[in-house]
Design a protein around this motif. Structure first.
Motif, PDB file in Angstrom:
ATOM      1  N   ILE A   1      71.265  43.324  31.167  1.00 37.34           N
ATOM      2  CA  ILE A   1      70.788  43.884  29.910  1.00 37.34           C
ATOM      3  C   ILE A   1      70.699  45.394  30.043  1.00 37.34           C
ATOM      4  O   ILE A   1      70.053  45.916  30.957  1.00 37.34           O
ATOM      5  CB  ILE A   1      69.414  43.312  29.512  1.00 37.34           C
ATOM      6  CG1 ILE A   1      69.526  41.795  29.322  1.00 37.34           C
ATOM      7  CG2 ILE A   1      68.894  43.975  28.234  1.00 37.34           C
ATOM      8  CD1 ILE A   1      68.207  41.120  29.050  1.00 37.34           C
TER       9      ILE A   1
ATOM     10  N   VAL B   1      62.080  41.246  30.723  1.00 33.43           N
ATOM     11  CA  VAL B   1      63.474  40.894  31.041  1.00 33.43           C
ATOM     12  C   VAL B   1      63.840  41.293  32.463  1.00 33.43           C
ATOM     13  O   VAL B   1      64.767  40.717  33.058  1.00 33.43           O
ATOM     14  CB  VAL B   1      64.463  41.502  30.020  1.00 33.43           C
ATOM     15  CG1 VAL B   1      64.204  40.943  28.626  1.00 33.43           C
ATOM     16  CG2 VAL B   1      64.416  43.022  30.019  1.00 33.43           C
TER      17      VAL B   1
ATOM     18  N   THR C   1      63.892  38.456  35.000  1.00 37.19           N
ATOM     19  CA  THR C   1      64.924  37.412  34.964  1.00 37.19           C
ATOM     20  C   THR C   1      66.353  37.945  34.938  1.00 37.19           C
ATOM     21  O   THR C   1      67.294  37.174  35.128  1.00 37.19           O
ATOM     22  CB  THR C   1      64.719  36.537  33.718  1.00 37.19           C
ATOM     23  OG1 THR C   1      64.697  37.372  32.542  1.00 37.19           O
ATOM     24  CG2 THR C   1      63.403  35.773  33.800  1.00 37.19           C
ATOM     25  N   HIS C   2      66.529  39.247  34.677  1.00 33.49           N
ATOM     26  CA  HIS C   2      67.863  39.799  34.503  1.00 33.49           C
ATOM     27  C   HIS C   2      68.029  41.113  35.268  1.00 33.49           C
ATOM     28  O   HIS C   2      67.043  41.789  35.605  1.00 33.49           O
ATOM     29  CB  HIS C   2      68.153  40.051  33.017  1.00 33.49           C
ATOM     30  CG  HIS C   2      68.288  38.799  32.207  1.00 33.49           C
ATOM     31  ND1 HIS C   2      67.216  38.007  31.890  1.00 33.49           N
ATOM     32  CD2 HIS C   2      69.386  38.202  31.647  1.00 33.49           C
ATOM     33  CE1 HIS C   2      67.625  36.967  31.165  1.00 33.49           C
ATOM     34  NE2 HIS C   2      68.929  37.065  31.008  1.00 33.49           N
TER      35      HIS C   2
ATOM     36  N   ILE D   1      68.811  44.813  34.975  1.00 32.58           N
ATOM     37  CA  ILE D   1      68.691  45.719  33.839  1.00 32.58           C
ATOM     38  C   ILE D   1      69.112  47.143  34.226  1.00 32.58           C
ATOM     39  O   ILE D   1      68.880  47.594  35.345  1.00 32.58           O
ATOM     40  CB  ILE D   1      67.271  45.732  33.233  1.00 32.58           C
ATOM     41  CG1 ILE D   1      66.229  46.230  34.231  1.00 32.58           C
ATOM     42  CG2 ILE D   1      66.904  44.348  32.722  1.00 32.58           C
ATOM     43  CD1 ILE D   1      64.878  46.480  33.590  1.00 32.58           C
TER      44      ILE D   1
ATOM     45  N   SER E   1      62.488  39.423  24.327  1.00 34.51           N
ATOM     46  CA  SER E   1      62.492  38.370  25.335  1.00 34.51           C
ATOM     47  C   SER E   1      62.818  37.009  24.724  1.00 34.51           C
ATOM     48  O   SER E   1      63.515  36.181  25.339  1.00 34.51           O
ATOM     49  CB  SER E   1      61.142  38.309  26.071  1.00 34.51           C
ATOM     50  OG  SER E   1      60.079  38.070  25.154  1.00 34.51           O
TER      51      SER E   1
ATOM     52  N   VAL F   1      66.607  36.987  24.181  1.00 32.19           N
ATOM     53  CA  VAL F   1      67.300  36.824  25.458  1.00 32.19           C
ATOM     54  C   VAL F   1      67.244  35.365  25.911  1.00 32.19           C
ATOM     55  O   VAL F   1      68.241  34.795  26.378  1.00 32.19           O
ATOM     56  CB  VAL F   1      66.674  37.742  26.522  1.00 32.19           C
ATOM     57  CG1 VAL F   1      67.185  37.394  27.914  1.00 32.19           C
ATOM     58  CG2 VAL F   1      66.990  39.208  26.208  1.00 32.19           C
ATOM     59  N   ALA F   2      66.079  34.727  25.750  1.00 32.61           N
ATOM     60  CA  ALA F   2      65.953  33.329  26.131  1.00 32.61           C
ATOM     61  C   ALA F   2      66.848  32.446  25.256  1.00 32.61           C
ATOM     62  O   ALA F   2      67.448  31.472  25.746  1.00 32.61           O
ATOM     63  CB  ALA F   2      64.501  32.894  26.000  1.00 32.61           C
TER      64      ALA F   2
END
Length: 233
Positions: free
Chosen positions: A8, A114, A117-118, A120, A226, A229-230
């Motif tokens: 992201i 984020v 989990t990602h 960035i 968020s 994104v989910a």
């Protein structure tokens, strides 16, 4: 559609922190200084035209803005603008460069969420030293896996940046307030483009998304990121 959204990208100015309002305040000051030579609307048109001409020479940011104001002042006064006015414009630029940074609502929470989990990355354009200073003031720097300060944002820039990140271009999303710089070129590169509208927008940052862009999304503010994104996964 990407099987996995892994990277992201975030824009900085007017996505994570306030920026354009300081340009607007300085432009109001500029109009007051030159009110005896041009009305506010005409002066604004001349300034935008100067900025458009000068982007290729000076790039984006405060320094180019100040030089465009000085050029416009010279134009509307037939090169008779008082030295004191030039001095005030230069001082206004210095004040912009050192103005305390203020994060936009939900910015820190969105980036923190984020980042868990990602992968960035911050992708911003403008003056290198000024952008680095703002990032340091923001306190967000340590949350990013990468920082990219670029001269402009074109599809090939996103292809280069996202191409070397987890998931590649197909598995990347760009989040920003500018349709022209953040959303449209990211979509053209093959990534997701998420528009987060800001109540102030620079005249040169307007653009339209092509119909049928299945990877375009818009959220009202960063508190909705968020969840989006989910949903995309």
């Amino acid at each position: 559609m990407a099987q996995n959204l892994l990277t992201i990208g975030f824009d900085a100015d007017d996505t994570l922190w306030h920026n354009e309002r300081f340009f607007k305040l300085t432009q109001d000051r500029f109009a007051d200084l030159l009110k005896d030579h041009a009305d506010r609307d005409h002066l604004s048109e001349r300034l935008v035209a100067a900025e458009r001409r000068n982007i290729g020479h000076y790039g984006f940011g405060v320094k180019g803005f100040v030089l465009s104001m000085i050029e416009t002042a010279l134009e509307v006064t037939d090169n008779r603008v008082p030295g004191a006015v030039i001095g005030e414009l230069m001082e206004a630029g210095r004040e912009m460069l050192h103005h305390p940074l203020e994060l936009l609502p939900h910015a820190r929470a969105a980036v923190e969420a984020v980042a868990e989990t990602h992968h960035i990355v911050l992708i911003t354009k403008g003056d290198l030293l000024h952008q680095e200073r703002k990032l340091a003031q923001s306190g967000l720097g340590e949350l990013f896996n990468g920082i990219e300060i670029v001269s402009d944002k074109q599809p090939e820039v996103y292809q280069r940046i996202f191409g070397g990140r987890p998931g590649g271009v197909d598995g990347a999303m760009m989040v920003g307030n500018s349709m022209k710089s953040d959303v449209v070129p990211a979509l053209e590169a093959g990534s997701w483009g998420v528009h987060v509208p800001h109540d102030l927008a620079w005249a040169l940052e307007h653009a339209d998304v092509s119909e049928g862009s299945s990877r375009f999304r818009e959220i009202s503010d960063l508190s909705e990121l968020s969840g989006l994104v989910a949903e995309i996964g």
